[in-house]
Design an enzyme around this catalytic site. Structure first.
Site, PDB file in Angstrom:
ATOM      1  N   ARG A  17      18.888  -3.294 -23.739  1.00 33.39           N
ATOM      2  CA  ARG A  17      19.732  -2.699 -22.696  1.00 33.39           C
ATOM      3  C   ARG A  17      19.915  -1.202 -22.929  1.00 33.39           C
ATOM      4  O   ARG A  17      19.385  -0.373 -22.196  1.00 33.39           O
ATOM      5  CB  ARG A  17      21.085  -3.426 -22.663  1.00 33.39           C
ATOM      6  CG  ARG A  17      21.939  -3.113 -21.460  1.00 33.39           C
ATOM      7  CD  ARG A  17      22.700  -1.816 -21.522  1.00 33.39           C
ATOM      8  NE  ARG A  17      23.632  -1.734 -22.656  1.00 33.39           N
ATOM      9  CZ  ARG A  17      24.283  -0.624 -22.975  1.00 33.39           C
ATOM     10  NH1 ARG A  17      24.102   0.486 -22.289  1.00 33.39           N
ATOM     11  NH2 ARG A  17      25.095  -0.605 -24.020  1.00 33.39           N
ATOM     12  N   HIS A 211      25.953   6.340 -31.484  1.00 33.60           N
ATOM     13  CA  HIS A 211      24.648   6.961 -31.244  1.00 33.60           C
ATOM     14  C   HIS A 211      24.452   7.971 -32.378  1.00 33.60           C
ATOM     15  O   HIS A 211      25.420   8.555 -32.873  1.00 33.60           O
ATOM     16  CB  HIS A 211      24.621   7.624 -29.863  1.00 33.60           C
ATOM     17  CG  HIS A 211      24.535   6.612 -28.749  1.00 33.60           C
ATOM     18  ND1 HIS A 211      23.395   6.415 -28.006  1.00 33.60           N
ATOM     19  CD2 HIS A 211      25.435   5.710 -28.281  1.00 33.60           C
ATOM     20  CE1 HIS A 211      23.598   5.449 -27.123  1.00 33.60           C
ATOM     21  NE2 HIS A 211      24.844   5.003 -27.268  1.00 33.60           N
ATOM     22  N   CYS A 242      21.981   7.220 -23.086  1.00 31.28           N
ATOM     23  CA  CYS A 242      22.727   6.875 -21.878  1.00 31.28           C
ATOM     24  C   CYS A 242      22.234   7.789 -20.771  1.00 31.28           C
ATOM     25  O   CYS A 242      22.288   9.010 -20.904  1.00 31.28           O
ATOM     26  CB  CYS A 242      24.235   7.058 -22.082  1.00 31.28           C
ATOM     27  SG  CYS A 242      25.172   6.815 -20.557  1.00 31.28           S
TER      28      CYS A 242
HETATM   29  P1  HMG Z   1      28.013   2.611  -6.219  1.00 34.34           P
HETATM   30  O1  HMG Z   1      26.842   3.280  -5.581  1.00 34.34           O
HETATM   31  O2  HMG Z   1      29.357   3.302  -6.167  1.00 34.34           O
HETATM   32  O3  HMG Z   1      28.175   1.100  -5.691  1.00 34.34           O
HETATM   33  O4  HMG Z   1      27.640   2.321  -7.742  1.00 34.34           O
HETATM   34  P2  HMG Z   1      28.704   0.505  -4.346  1.00 34.34           P
HETATM   35  O5  HMG Z   1      29.658  -0.577  -4.695  1.00 34.34           O
HETATM   36  O6  HMG Z   1      29.163   1.595  -3.411  1.00 34.34           O
HETATM   37  O7  HMG Z   1      27.374  -0.158  -3.713  1.00 34.34           O
HETATM   38  C1  HMG Z   1      26.266   0.647  -3.319  1.00 34.34           C
HETATM   39  C2  HMG Z   1      25.023  -0.231  -3.260  1.00 34.34           C
HETATM   40  O8  HMG Z   1      24.695  -0.676  -4.583  1.00 34.34           O
HETATM   41  C3  HMG Z   1      25.192  -1.492  -2.422  1.00 34.34           C
HETATM   42  O9  HMG Z   1      23.897  -1.785  -1.894  1.00 34.34           O
HETATM   43  C4  HMG Z   1      25.532  -2.537  -3.458  1.00 34.34           C
HETATM   44  O10 HMG Z   1      25.188  -3.845  -3.069  1.00 34.34           O
HETATM   45  C5  HMG Z   1      24.688  -2.122  -4.634  1.00 34.34           C
HETATM   46  P3  HMG Z   1      23.500  -1.412  -0.374  1.00 34.34           P
HETATM   47  O11 HMG Z   1      24.529  -2.133   0.449  1.00 34.34           O
HETATM   48  O12 HMG Z   1      23.640   0.090  -0.301  1.00 34.34           O
HETATM   49  O13 HMG Z   1      22.104  -1.907  -0.276  1.00 34.34           O
HETATM   50  N1  HMG Z   1      25.271  -2.565  -5.895  1.00 34.34           N
HETATM   51  C6  HMG Z   1      24.650  -3.351  -6.783  1.00 34.34           C
HETATM   52  N2  HMG Z   1      23.424  -3.887  -6.813  1.00 34.34           N
HETATM   53  C7  HMG Z   1      23.106  -4.654  -7.900  1.00 34.34           C
HETATM   54  N3  HMG Z   1      23.973  -4.898  -8.904  1.00 34.34           N
HETATM   55  C8  HMG Z   1      25.207  -4.376  -8.908  1.00 34.34           C
HETATM   56  C9  HMG Z   1      25.588  -3.566  -7.818  1.00 34.34           C
HETATM   57  N4  HMG Z   1      26.718  -2.916  -7.509  1.00 34.34           N
HETATM   58  C10 HMG Z   1      26.512  -2.315  -6.336  1.00 34.34           C
HETATM   59  N5  HMG Z   1      26.048  -4.618  -9.918  1.00 34.34           N
HETATM   60  C11 HMG Z   1      27.841   1.131  -9.805  1.00 34.34           C
HETATM   61  C12 HMG Z   1      28.582   1.760  -8.633  1.00 34.34           C
HETATM   62  C13 HMG Z   1      28.857   0.818 -10.873  1.00 34.34           C
HETATM   63  C14 HMG Z   1      27.134  -0.115  -9.364  1.00 34.34           C
HETATM   64  C15 HMG Z   1      26.809   2.167 -10.323  1.00 34.34           C
HETATM   65  O14 HMG Z   1      27.481   3.354 -10.617  1.00 34.34           O
HETATM   66  C16 HMG Z   1      26.067   1.698 -11.543  1.00 34.34           C
HETATM   67  O15 HMG Z   1      25.271   0.791 -11.471  1.00 34.34           O
HETATM   68  N6  HMG Z   1      26.317   2.338 -12.690  1.00 34.34           N
HETATM   69  C17 HMG Z   1      25.732   1.916 -13.967  1.00 34.34           C
HETATM   70  C18 HMG Z   1      25.281   3.066 -14.771  1.00 34.34           C
HETATM   71  C19 HMG Z   1      24.795   2.570 -16.109  1.00 34.34           C
HETATM   72  O16 HMG Z   1      24.264   1.491 -16.234  1.00 34.34           O
HETATM   73  N7  HMG Z   1      24.991   3.408 -17.145  1.00 34.34           N
HETATM   74  C20 HMG Z   1      24.569   3.086 -18.477  1.00 34.34           C
HETATM   75  C21 HMG Z   1      25.394   2.007 -19.105  1.00 34.34           C
HETATM   76  S1  HMG Z   1      26.872   2.583 -19.893  1.00 34.34           S
HETATM   77  C22 HMG Z   1      26.346   3.121 -21.439  1.00 34.34           C
HETATM   78  O17 HMG Z   1      25.187   3.240 -21.701  1.00 34.34           O
HETATM   79  C23 HMG Z   1      27.378   3.358 -22.510  1.00 34.34           C
HETATM   80  C24 HMG Z   1      27.440   2.238 -23.566  1.00 34.34           C
HETATM   81  O18 HMG Z   1      26.184   2.089 -24.214  1.00 34.34           O
HETATM   82  C25 HMG Z   1      28.515   2.568 -24.619  1.00 34.34           C
HETATM   83  C26 HMG Z   1      28.396   3.971 -25.211  1.00 34.34           C
HETATM   84  O19 HMG Z   1      27.307   4.373 -25.641  1.00 34.34           O
HETATM   85  O20 HMG Z   1      29.441   4.632 -25.221  1.00 34.34           O
HETATM   86  C27 HMG Z   1      27.817   0.890 -22.920  1.00 34.34           C
HETATM   87 MG    MG Z   2      25.478   3.328 -25.843  1.00 33.52          MG
END
Ligand code: HMG
Ligand code: MG
Length: 306
Positions: A17, A211, A242
Protein backbone atom coordinates in the site's frame (compact mmCIF):
# COMPACT_ATOMS: atom_id res chain seq x y z
CA UNK A 1 22.99 1.70 28.60
CA UNK A 2 20.70 -0.70 26.72
CA UNK A 3 19.46 -3.92 28.26
CA UNK A 4 18.60 -7.01 26.27
CA UNK A 5 14.85 -6.81 25.64
CA UNK A 6 12.54 -9.79 25.51
CA UNK A 7 9.14 -10.65 24.13
CA UNK A 8 7.73 -10.03 20.71
CA UNK A 9 7.13 -7.09 18.43
CA UNK A 10 4.47 -6.76 15.75
CA UNK A 11 5.84 -5.70 12.40
CA UNK A 12 3.04 -4.16 10.37
CA UNK A 13 4.02 -4.40 6.72
CA UNK A 14 2.76 -1.60 4.47
CA UNK A 15 4.75 -2.01 1.25
CA UNK A 16 1.91 -3.15 -1.03
CA UNK A 17 0.00 0.00 0.00
CA UNK A 18 2.35 2.77 1.20
CA UNK A 19 5.05 1.51 -1.15
CA UNK A 20 3.13 0.96 -4.34
CA UNK A 21 0.87 4.03 -4.01
CA UNK A 22 3.90 6.15 -4.76
CA UNK A 23 5.45 4.22 -7.62
CA UNK A 24 5.30 5.87 -11.03
CA UNK A 25 4.84 2.41 -12.54
CA UNK A 26 1.44 0.76 -11.95
CA UNK A 27 2.05 -2.89 -11.17
CA UNK A 28 -0.29 -5.53 -12.57
CA UNK A 29 -2.40 -7.44 -10.06
CA UNK A 30 -0.33 -10.60 -10.50
CA UNK A 31 2.88 -8.75 -9.55
CA UNK A 32 1.20 -7.41 -6.38
CA UNK A 33 0.11 -10.93 -5.49
CA UNK A 34 3.67 -12.20 -5.89
CA UNK A 35 4.95 -9.47 -3.59
CA UNK A 36 2.30 -10.27 -0.96
CA UNK A 37 3.09 -13.99 -1.24
CA UNK A 38 6.77 -13.23 -0.63
CA UNK A 39 5.90 -11.15 2.45
CA UNK A 40 3.69 -13.92 3.86
CA UNK A 41 6.44 -16.47 3.17
CA UNK A 42 8.84 -14.29 5.18
CA UNK A 43 6.57 -14.63 8.22
CA UNK A 44 4.82 -11.25 8.18
CA UNK A 45 1.42 -11.55 9.81
CA UNK A 46 -0.02 -8.06 9.32
CA UNK A 47 0.05 -6.79 5.76
CA UNK A 48 -1.65 -3.69 4.39
CA UNK A 49 -2.31 -4.82 0.86
CA UNK A 50 -4.01 -1.85 -0.83
CA UNK A 51 -6.32 1.18 -0.47
CA UNK A 52 -10.01 1.63 -1.14
CA UNK A 53 -9.38 5.27 -2.02
CA UNK A 54 -10.43 7.07 -5.17
CA UNK A 55 -8.75 5.53 -8.23
CA UNK A 56 -8.52 9.06 -9.62
CA UNK A 57 -6.37 10.07 -6.65
CA UNK A 58 -4.27 6.90 -6.46
CA UNK A 59 -4.51 4.99 -9.76
CA UNK A 60 -1.73 2.61 -8.64
CA UNK A 61 -4.18 0.91 -6.26
CA UNK A 62 -7.33 0.99 -8.39
CA UNK A 63 -7.52 -2.82 -8.42
CA UNK A 64 -7.95 -3.08 -4.60
CA UNK A 65 -11.19 -5.09 -4.69
CA UNK A 66 -9.93 -7.60 -7.27
CA UNK A 67 -6.59 -7.90 -5.49
CA UNK A 68 -8.13 -8.63 -2.09
CA UNK A 69 -10.59 -11.09 -3.64
CA UNK A 70 -7.71 -12.91 -5.29
CA UNK A 71 -5.82 -13.46 -2.02
CA UNK A 72 -6.39 -16.86 -0.45
CA UNK A 73 -6.93 -16.55 3.32
CA UNK A 74 -3.77 -17.56 5.22
CA UNK A 75 -3.81 -18.95 8.73
CA UNK A 76 -2.76 -16.26 11.21
CA UNK A 77 -2.34 -13.53 8.57
CA UNK A 78 -4.39 -10.33 8.63
CA UNK A 79 -4.74 -8.40 5.39
CA UNK A 80 -5.83 -4.79 5.71
CA UNK A 81 -6.39 -1.78 3.44
CA UNK A 82 -6.92 1.96 3.76
CA UNK A 83 -10.48 3.20 3.74
CA UNK A 84 -11.35 6.94 3.68
CA UNK A 85 -15.17 6.99 3.44
CA UNK A 86 -18.45 5.10 2.96
CA UNK A 87 -17.64 4.26 -0.68
CA UNK A 88 -14.37 2.75 0.51
CA UNK A 89 -16.20 0.73 3.16
CA UNK A 90 -18.62 -0.64 0.53
CA UNK A 91 -15.63 -1.74 -1.52
CA UNK A 92 -13.93 -3.29 1.52
CA UNK A 93 -17.11 -5.24 2.26
CA UNK A 94 -17.38 -6.39 -1.35
CA UNK A 95 -13.77 -7.54 -1.22
CA UNK A 96 -14.43 -9.47 2.00
CA UNK A 97 -11.79 -7.70 4.08
CA UNK A 98 -11.80 -8.13 7.87
CA UNK A 99 -9.65 -5.13 8.78
CA UNK A 100 -9.51 -1.58 7.46
CA UNK A 101 -7.40 1.44 8.33
CA UNK A 102 -8.79 4.95 8.33
CA UNK A 103 -6.46 7.93 8.01
CA UNK A 104 -6.27 11.65 8.59
CA UNK A 105 -3.60 14.20 9.42
CA UNK A 106 -2.72 16.24 12.48
CA UNK A 107 -2.18 19.29 10.24
CA UNK A 108 -4.99 20.97 8.34
CA UNK A 109 -3.17 21.56 5.02
CA UNK A 110 -1.95 17.99 4.68
CA UNK A 111 -5.40 16.62 5.49
CA UNK A 112 -6.93 18.93 2.90
CA UNK A 113 -4.45 17.95 0.21
CA UNK A 114 -4.58 14.24 1.03
CA UNK A 115 -8.32 13.80 1.47
CA UNK A 116 -9.97 16.98 0.15
CA UNK A 117 -11.46 17.67 3.59
CA UNK A 118 -10.87 19.61 6.77
CA UNK A 119 -9.83 17.62 9.83
CA UNK A 120 -13.25 18.36 11.33
CA UNK A 121 -15.00 16.93 8.26
CA UNK A 122 -12.78 13.80 8.34
CA UNK A 123 -13.70 13.27 11.98
CA UNK A 124 -17.41 13.55 11.14
CA UNK A 125 -16.96 10.91 8.43
CA UNK A 126 -15.08 8.58 10.79
CA UNK A 127 -17.55 8.96 13.63
CA UNK A 128 -20.02 7.16 11.35
CA UNK A 129 -17.58 4.94 9.49
CA UNK A 130 -15.84 3.30 12.46
CA UNK A 131 -19.01 1.90 14.10
CA UNK A 132 -20.38 0.94 10.65
CA UNK A 133 -17.23 -1.07 9.89
CA UNK A 134 -17.33 -2.71 13.31
CA UNK A 135 -20.98 -3.66 12.74
CA UNK A 136 -19.76 -5.46 9.62
CA UNK A 137 -17.34 -7.43 11.82
CA UNK A 138 -14.23 -5.48 10.75
CA UNK A 139 -11.40 -4.34 12.98
CA UNK A 140 -10.46 -0.72 12.46
CA UNK A 141 -6.97 0.73 12.73
CA UNK A 142 -6.22 4.46 12.33
CA UNK A 143 -3.33 6.52 11.04
CA UNK A 144 -2.63 10.05 12.13
CA UNK A 145 -0.18 11.62 9.68
CA UNK A 146 2.21 14.57 10.03
CA UNK A 147 2.54 14.14 13.82
CA UNK A 148 6.27 14.98 13.67
CA UNK A 149 5.91 17.76 11.07
CA UNK A 150 3.94 18.85 8.02
CA UNK A 151 5.36 19.55 4.55
CA UNK A 152 3.12 22.63 4.25
CA UNK A 153 2.91 23.97 7.83
CA UNK A 154 6.18 22.91 9.44
CA UNK A 155 5.97 22.14 13.16
CA UNK A 156 2.80 20.45 14.40
CA UNK A 157 1.60 20.50 17.99
CA UNK A 158 1.34 16.81 19.01
CA UNK A 159 -1.54 17.70 21.33
CA UNK A 160 -3.64 18.15 18.18
CA UNK A 161 -2.91 14.52 17.25
CA UNK A 162 -3.72 13.45 20.80
CA UNK A 163 -7.17 15.08 20.63
CA UNK A 164 -7.82 13.29 17.33
CA UNK A 165 -6.63 9.93 18.74
CA UNK A 166 -8.90 10.31 21.74
CA UNK A 167 -11.97 10.58 19.49
CA UNK A 168 -10.93 7.73 17.19
CA UNK A 169 -10.36 5.35 20.10
CA UNK A 170 -13.67 6.38 21.63
CA UNK A 171 -15.41 5.49 18.35
CA UNK A 172 -13.77 2.04 18.29
CA UNK A 173 -10.37 1.93 16.57
CA UNK A 174 -8.18 -0.72 18.17
CA UNK A 175 -4.86 0.97 17.42
CA UNK A 176 -3.61 4.39 16.34
CA UNK A 177 -0.49 4.49 14.22
CA UNK A 178 1.35 7.79 14.62
CA UNK A 179 2.96 8.86 11.37
CA UNK A 180 6.16 10.74 10.68
CA UNK A 181 4.92 11.14 7.13
CA UNK A 182 7.89 13.11 5.83
CA UNK A 183 10.61 11.62 8.03
CA UNK A 184 11.61 14.71 10.00
CA UNK A 185 11.47 13.21 13.51
CA UNK A 186 14.41 13.06 15.89
CA UNK A 187 14.74 10.95 19.08
CA UNK A 188 14.04 13.61 21.70
CA UNK A 189 10.93 14.71 19.82
CA UNK A 190 9.88 11.06 19.54
CA UNK A 191 10.30 10.61 23.27
CA UNK A 192 8.08 13.63 23.95
CA UNK A 193 5.40 12.45 21.52
CA UNK A 194 5.40 8.87 22.83
CA UNK A 195 5.27 10.02 26.45
CA UNK A 196 2.34 12.31 25.67
CA UNK A 197 0.39 9.42 24.13
CA UNK A 198 1.45 6.80 26.68
CA UNK A 199 0.08 8.99 29.45
CA UNK A 200 -3.38 8.29 28.00
CA UNK A 201 -3.22 5.08 26.02
CA UNK A 202 -1.97 1.56 26.63
CA UNK A 203 1.11 0.73 24.57
CA UNK A 204 -0.87 -1.89 22.54
CA UNK A 205 -3.15 0.92 21.35
CA UNK A 206 -0.22 2.67 19.71
CA UNK A 207 2.00 1.99 16.72
CA UNK A 208 4.77 4.06 15.17
CA UNK A 209 4.99 4.70 11.43
CA UNK A 210 8.28 6.20 10.32
CA UNK A 211 9.44 7.30 6.93
CA UNK A 212 13.23 7.26 6.72
CA UNK A 213 13.70 10.43 4.68
CA UNK A 214 16.46 11.81 6.90
CA UNK A 215 17.86 8.55 8.23
CA UNK A 216 16.36 8.91 11.72
CA UNK A 217 13.67 6.20 11.57
CA UNK A 218 15.59 3.47 13.44
CA UNK A 219 16.75 5.80 16.19
CA UNK A 220 13.12 6.80 16.66
CA UNK A 221 12.11 3.12 16.79
CA UNK A 222 14.63 2.58 19.56
CA UNK A 223 13.03 5.38 21.58
CA UNK A 224 9.58 3.84 21.08
CA UNK A 225 10.89 0.42 22.12
CA UNK A 226 12.48 1.76 25.28
CA UNK A 227 9.15 3.36 26.18
CA UNK A 228 7.30 0.08 25.67
CA UNK A 229 5.74 0.42 22.21
CA UNK A 230 5.64 -2.93 20.43
CA UNK A 231 4.10 -2.28 16.99
CA UNK A 232 6.05 -0.68 14.16
CA UNK A 233 5.03 -0.13 10.56
CA UNK A 234 7.59 -0.74 7.84
CA UNK A 235 7.91 -1.39 4.13
CA UNK A 236 10.09 -4.03 2.54
CA UNK A 237 13.35 -2.62 1.13
CA UNK A 238 12.14 0.91 1.99
CA UNK A 239 9.61 1.04 -0.82
CA UNK A 240 7.23 3.95 -0.35
CA UNK A 241 6.20 7.53 0.24
CA UNK A 242 3.04 9.59 0.21
CA UNK A 243 1.79 11.04 -3.09
CA UNK A 244 0.40 14.10 -1.27
CA UNK A 245 3.47 14.81 0.89
CA UNK A 246 6.30 16.23 -1.20
CA UNK A 247 9.64 14.86 -0.06
CA UNK A 248 8.17 11.82 1.69
CA UNK A 249 10.60 9.14 0.61
CA UNK A 250 10.38 5.50 1.51
CA UNK A 251 9.13 4.07 4.77
CA UNK A 252 11.51 2.55 7.24
CA UNK A 253 12.71 -0.64 5.55
CA UNK A 254 11.29 -3.80 7.12
CA UNK A 255 14.64 -5.61 6.86
CA UNK A 256 16.37 -2.79 8.80
CA UNK A 257 13.66 -2.87 11.46
CA UNK A 258 13.78 -6.66 11.82
CA UNK A 259 17.60 -6.66 11.95
CA UNK A 260 17.52 -4.14 14.79
CA UNK A 261 14.73 -5.91 16.69
CA UNK A 262 16.41 -9.31 16.52
CA UNK A 263 19.67 -7.73 17.66
CA UNK A 264 17.88 -6.30 20.70
CA UNK A 265 16.63 -9.79 21.65
CA UNK A 266 13.07 -9.33 20.40
CA UNK A 267 11.05 -11.84 18.41
CA UNK A 268 9.18 -10.87 15.27
CA UNK A 269 8.29 -14.21 13.67
CA UNK A 270 10.01 -12.91 10.54
CA UNK A 271 12.67 -14.90 8.72
CA UNK A 272 15.27 -12.33 7.66
CA UNK A 273 16.71 -14.22 4.64
CA UNK A 274 13.17 -14.76 3.29
CA UNK A 275 12.39 -11.10 3.92
CA UNK A 276 15.50 -10.06 2.00
CA UNK A 277 14.30 -12.27 -0.85
CA UNK A 278 10.92 -10.48 -0.76
CA UNK A 279 12.75 -7.14 -0.93
CA UNK A 280 14.72 -8.32 -3.94
CA UNK A 281 11.47 -9.32 -5.59
CA UNK A 282 10.01 -5.87 -4.81
CA UNK A 283 13.01 -4.23 -6.46
CA UNK A 284 12.67 -6.44 -9.51
CA UNK A 285 8.93 -5.73 -9.80
CA UNK A 286 9.20 -1.92 -9.56
CA UNK A 287 12.32 -1.90 -11.73
CA UNK A 288 14.39 0.52 -9.64
CA UNK A 289 16.97 0.31 -6.90
CA UNK A 290 15.39 0.43 -3.44
CA UNK A 291 17.01 2.24 -0.50
CA UNK A 292 16.83 -0.21 2.45
CA UNK A 293 20.24 -0.67 4.10
CA UNK A 294 20.00 -4.38 4.95
CA UNK A 295 18.36 -4.87 1.56
CA UNK A 296 21.53 -3.48 -0.03
CA UNK A 297 24.09 -4.99 2.34
CA UNK A 298 22.55 -8.47 2.62
CA UNK A 299 22.99 -10.82 5.55
CA UNK A 300 25.93 -10.44 7.91
CA UNK A 301 28.11 -13.46 7.30
CA UNK A 302 31.61 -13.19 8.76
CA UNK A 303 34.29 -14.37 6.29
CA UNK A 304 36.09 -17.51 7.36
CA UNK A 305 39.79 -16.86 8.09
CA UNK A 306 41.02 -19.89 6.10
P1 HMG B 1 -13.18 13.54 -3.35
O1 HMG B 1 -12.86 13.82 -4.78
O2 HMG B 1 -13.41 14.70 -2.42
O3 HMG B 1 -14.42 12.51 -3.23
O4 HMG B 1 -12.02 12.62 -2.76
P2 HMG B 1 -15.96 12.69 -3.43
O5 HMG B 1 -16.62 12.06 -2.27
O6 HMG B 1 -16.30 14.12 -3.78
O7 HMG B 1 -16.24 11.79 -4.74
C1 HMG B 1 -15.69 12.13 -6.01
C2 HMG B 1 -15.68 10.89 -6.89
O8 HMG B 1 -14.77 9.93 -6.34
C3 HMG B 1 -17.03 10.18 -6.98
O9 HMG B 1 -17.06 9.57 -8.27
C4 HMG B 1 -16.90 9.10 -5.94
O10 HMG B 1 -17.73 7.98 -6.19
C5 HMG B 1 -15.46 8.69 -6.05
P3 HMG B 1 -17.87 10.23 -9.50
O11 HMG B 1 -19.27 10.34 -8.99
O12 HMG B 1 -17.22 11.58 -9.71
O13 HMG B 1 -17.63 9.26 -10.60
N1 HMG B 1 -14.96 8.14 -4.80
C6 HMG B 1 -14.43 6.91 -4.67
N2 HMG B 1 -14.19 5.93 -5.55
C7 HMG B 1 -13.62 4.79 -5.07
N3 HMG B 1 -13.33 4.61 -3.76
C8 HMG B 1 -13.56 5.57 -2.85
C9 HMG B 1 -14.13 6.78 -3.30
N4 HMG B 1 -14.49 7.90 -2.67
C10 HMG B 1 -14.99 8.72 -3.60
N5 HMG B 1 -13.25 5.37 -1.57
C11 HMG B 1 -11.13 11.01 -1.24
C12 HMG B 1 -12.00 12.24 -1.40
C13 HMG B 1 -10.89 10.81 0.24
C14 HMG B 1 -11.82 9.81 -1.82
C15 HMG B 1 -9.80 11.27 -1.98
O14 HMG B 1 -9.24 12.45 -1.49
C16 HMG B 1 -8.81 10.15 -1.82
O15 HMG B 1 -9.00 9.07 -2.34
N6 HMG B 1 -7.71 10.40 -1.11
C17 HMG B 1 -6.72 9.37 -0.80
C18 HMG B 1 -5.34 9.87 -0.93
C19 HMG B 1 -4.38 8.80 -0.50
O16 HMG B 1 -4.62 7.62 -0.66
N7 HMG B 1 -3.24 9.23 0.08
C20 HMG B 1 -2.22 8.33 0.53
C21 HMG B 1 -2.62 7.56 1.75
S1 HMG B 1 -2.32 8.40 3.28
C22 HMG B 1 -0.66 8.11 3.60
O17 HMG B 1 0.07 7.63 2.78
C23 HMG B 1 -0.14 8.38 4.99
C24 HMG B 1 0.07 7.11 5.83
O18 HMG B 1 1.00 6.23 5.20
C25 HMG B 1 0.61 7.48 7.23
C26 HMG B 1 1.82 8.41 7.20
O19 HMG B 1 2.79 8.15 6.47
O20 HMG B 1 1.75 9.40 7.93
C27 HMG B 1 -1.26 6.35 6.03
MG1 MG C 1 3.15 6.43 5.29
Amino acid sequence: MFAQLSGSVTVYEVSPRDGLQNEPKVLPLEAKRRLIDGLVAAGLRHIEVSSFVSPRWVPQLADAVELVQSLAPREGVTFSALCPNATGLERAKLAGLKEIAIFLSASESHNQRNTNKSIQRSLEVFEELIPAARDLGMRVRAYISTVWGCPYEGDVDPRRALEIARELVRWGVYQVSLGDTIGVGTPLQTQRICELFLAEFASEQLALHFHDTRGTALSNVLVGLELGIRTFDASVAGLGGCPYAPGASGNLATEDLVYLLHGMGLETGVDLPALIAAGQLAEQLVGRKLPGKVHQAGLFRPRSSS
